[in-house]
Structures are given as structure tokens and as C-alpha cells.
Design an enzyme around this catalytic site. Structure first.
Site, PDB file in Angstrom:
ATOM      1  CG  ASP A  11      -1.830   1.336   1.203  1.00 38.76           C
ATOM      2  OD1 ASP A  11      -2.633   1.490   0.094  1.00 38.76           O
ATOM      3  OD2 ASP A  11      -2.068   2.323   2.138  1.00 38.76           O
ATOM      4  CB  SER A  12       0.239   4.605  -0.750  1.00 34.53           C
ATOM      5  OG  SER A  12      -1.069   4.742   0.008  1.00 34.53           O
ATOM      6  CE1 TYR A  43       3.185   6.155  -3.459  1.00 33.66           C
ATOM      7  CE2 TYR A  43       1.783   4.306  -4.570  1.00 33.66           C
ATOM      8  CZ  TYR A  43       2.898   4.906  -4.105  1.00 33.66           C
ATOM      9  OH  TYR A  43       4.136   3.883  -3.937  1.00 33.66           O
ATOM     10  CB  CYS A  74      -2.854   0.639  -2.551  1.00 33.16           C
ATOM     11  SG  CYS A  74      -3.045   2.355  -3.026  1.00 33.16           S
ATOM     12  CB  THR A  76      -4.481   5.163  -5.446  1.00 32.81           C
ATOM     13  OG1 THR A  76      -5.423   5.622  -4.542  1.00 32.81           O
ATOM     14  CG2 THR A  76      -4.115   6.373  -6.334  1.00 32.81           C
ATOM     15  CD  GLU A 159      -1.005   7.495   5.645  1.00 33.38           C
ATOM     16  OE1 GLU A 159       0.309   8.025   5.895  1.00 33.38           O
ATOM     17  OE2 GLU A 159      -1.406   6.520   5.113  1.00 33.38           O
ATOM     18  CB  CYS A 193      -9.884   4.991  -0.129  1.00 32.34           C
ATOM     19  SG  CYS A 193      -8.179   5.368   0.746  1.00 32.34           S
ATOM     20  CB  THR A 194      -6.843   0.104   1.922  1.00 36.75           C
ATOM     21  OG1 THR A 194      -5.672   1.002   1.595  1.00 36.75           O
ATOM     22  CG2 THR A 194      -7.058  -0.774   0.860  1.00 36.75           C
ATOM     23  CG  HIS A 195      -5.803   5.425   4.238  1.00 37.08           C
ATOM     24  ND1 HIS A 195      -5.150   4.804   3.043  1.00 37.08           N
ATOM     25  CD2 HIS A 195      -4.672   5.843   4.976  1.00 37.08           C
ATOM     26  CE1 HIS A 195      -3.873   4.823   3.441  1.00 37.08           C
ATOM     27  NE2 HIS A 195      -3.505   5.547   4.335  1.00 37.08           N
TER      28      HIS A 195
HETATM   29  N1  DGL Z   1      -4.864   3.507   0.472  1.00 36.70           N
HETATM   30  C1  DGL Z   1      -4.947   3.839  -0.728  1.00 36.70           C
HETATM   31  C2  DGL Z   1      -6.120   3.310  -1.562  1.00 36.70           C
HETATM   32  O1  DGL Z   1      -6.771   2.548  -1.179  1.00 36.70           O
HETATM   33  C3  DGL Z   1      -4.861   5.282  -1.038  1.00 36.70           C
HETATM   34  C4  DGL Z   1      -3.794   6.193   0.115  1.00 36.70           C
HETATM   35  C5  DGL Z   1      -3.319   7.289  -0.909  1.00 36.70           C
HETATM   36  O2  DGL Z   1      -3.784   8.504  -1.031  1.00 36.70           O
HETATM   37  O3  DGL Z   1      -2.055   7.287  -0.639  1.00 36.70           O
HETATM   38  O4  DGL Z   1      -6.520   4.182  -2.506  1.00 36.70           O
END
Ligand code: DGL
Length: 274
Positions: A11-12, A43, A74, A76, A159, A193-195
């Protein structure tokens, strides 16, 4: 020294840990390596070319560690880099190596959760602009209406550890309201989005009560399990010592502190320089 052939999970930043946790719960027998490219996150607001170059560099690193299979946990990176890596780079990187993303496995099932076939996607700007979810979902569920909302501030809120604050409420409500303006009758929302699973409680507060809110962890874990059952050669090439190692491209102490929130237990990561 023990030679391992782990599954790489990328992941990013921290978000992929929410996916890794579910994969390990479903498939505890395998070895795993997690890499968060925290030094270059987020990202979500970067160009296609940049996300592709960063992701490719990380995929090469995983292969150098002996991973036969890498999961881009991720959205993205899955939306903006996966296809090019699979088509252009993978053929030159070893015939039996594989890179899988999380957009397709999620798109394969998300339509099943919606009774009225109106689905909302909450994601980064990069994922939304790629249109990947709209395209992929329509391959499996052509009758579904998909509306998207980019939430560029949500990843930084997570984050930087601000996601539980009253300040976060404003930005969470704002994007949910925008999504509902596009289609008020959505009955299913995908946190693409995994966050975002960390924001789920707050998202729920601002979403109509009858809307189903989906996270991807379990979906991705089930899909990987199914993939490994169908690809026995790949399955047999993965080492099974139940070992997981964690890496970050940024400061490891900071990573260890934050990562626990995503992973649910203490992590002792090492820093790498790409
Ligand atoms: N966790 C990432 C996703 O699932 C995005 C986080 C980022 O923007 O770096 O899209």
C-alpha cells in the site's frame, strides 16, 4: 537462514494493513511481507505516471525479496498502475510471477449487496478519475448505477491521526452529502480506499441508516483464497511458516506507532530505501 517465498502486500502507506489483517485471518498458513511506501504517500492525488513508477519500483522490490505473488492492497495503485504493470512489465520480470489488485475482486461482488442497484463509491481522487470502479462494476453488473465521490482530505485525516476529531466530522459529512446529492437513493456504499475503514464509525453517523457500508478486507481475502485454490502451482510456491515481516519507506518508529491503529496489534517494521 530460512528462505521464504511470501505473499507481498503493498500500500502507499498504512491502509493496506486493513486488508492484510483480513487476508491473514482467512489464510494464516502463508508467509507475508507488507510494504508501505509512507515516504511518498499519499498516492491518491498523484498523476498516473507517478503512481505507476512508484508502484512498479515497489513491485520489483517485492520480487527481489522472493515474493511469487504481490497484492496491490491500494485502490489507487490498483486503478492507476496495475494494468500497465501486468501488460508491460510483468512479462519481463519472470514468467510465473503475478501481481493482483483489489478493484476487480471488489467489483465482482459489490453489485450483490445492492437491492435497488444504486451504489456509491467513496475513494481517492486518483481512483475516481480513473473511472476503474464504474468500468469494472459494469462488466459484472451492467444494470447498476454507480455514483462516485472523491474525498481527497480523508487519507490525510487518517495518516495524521486526526480522524477521530470533531474537525474530521466536517469533511466526512461534506463528502457524504455530496455523494447523496448525486443519487439520494443509494443503498450500498463501498469504502474504496483502504484507509477509510478507520472512518467507518463516523461515516455511519452521517449516512442514512438503511445504507450498507462495505469495506474491502474480507472481500479481498475471499477472492485471494479462491484464486489460490484455482492456481495450485502458485499456491504451492508460497512458503508456509506463518511469518510476517513489515517494511516502510519512511521512519520506522513513526510507522510502528501509527500502524497499530490499522493492524490492531504491535508491529515492528524495518525501513527500506528504494
Ligand atoms: N490507501 C490508498 C487506496 O486504497 C490511498 C492512499 C493514498 O492516497 O495514498 O486508495
Amino acid at each position: 537462514m530460512l528462505t521464504t517465498r511470501p505473499i507481498g502486500v503493498f500500500d502507499s502507506g498504512f491502509g493496506g494493513l486493513t486488508i492484510l489483517k483480513e487476508i491473514q485471518a482467512k489464510l494464516p498458513q502463508y508467509d507475508y511481507i507488507y510494504l508501505g511506501d509512507n515516504a511518498r504517500a499519499p498516492y491518491g492525488t498523484r498523476s498516473f505516471e507517478t503512481v505507476y513508477q512508484y508502484t512498479l519500483q515497489c513491485v520489483r522490490w517485492f520480487f527481489d525479496q522472493g515474493c511469487p505473488l504481490v497484492i496491490l492492497a491500494c485502490n489507487t495503485a490498483s486503478a492507476k498502475a496495475l494494468r500497465t504493470i501486468q501488460q508491460n512489465d510483468l512479462p519481463t520480470m519472470g514468467a510465473e510471477k503475478r501481481v493482483l489488485g483489489i478493484v476487480r475482486p471488489t467489483s465482482e461482488v459489490v453489485g450483490n449487496y445492492s437491492a435497488n442497484k444504486k451504489i456509491g463509491i467513496l475513494a481517492t481522487t486518483g481512483t475516481v478519475l480513473s473511472n476503474s470502479y464504474v468500468i469494472e462494476i459494469h462488466k459484472f453488473f451492467p444494470e447498476v448505477q454507480v455514483v462516485q465521490e472523491a474525498c481527497p482530505i480523508w487519507v490525510p485525516l487518517v495518516e495524521y491521526g486526526e480522524y477521530k476529531t470533531a474537525g474530521a466530522d466536517f469533511f466526512i459529512k461534506k463528502h457524504i452529502d455530496e455523494l447523496l446529492k448525486k443519487q439520494p437513493r443509494i443503498d450500498t456504499v463501498l469504502l474504496a480506499c483502504t484507509h477509510y475503514p478507520l472512518l467507518e464509525k463516523k461515516i455511519r453517523n452521517f449516512m442514512p441508516v438503511d445504507v450498507t457500508i462495505l469495506s474491502q478486507g474480507e472481500i479481498v481475502a475471499n477472492s485471494l483464497s479462491d484464486y489460490l485454490q484455482r492456481h495450485t502451482k502458485m499456491e504451492q510456491s508460497i512458503s508456509t511458516n506463518k511469518m510476517t515481516t513489515f517494511y516502510t519507506t519512511d521512519d520506522k518508529d513513526n510507522f510502528n506507532k501509527q500502524a497499530e491503529i490499522f493492524y490492531g496489534q504491535h508491529i515492528d517494521a524495518q525501513q527500506i530505501h528504494l
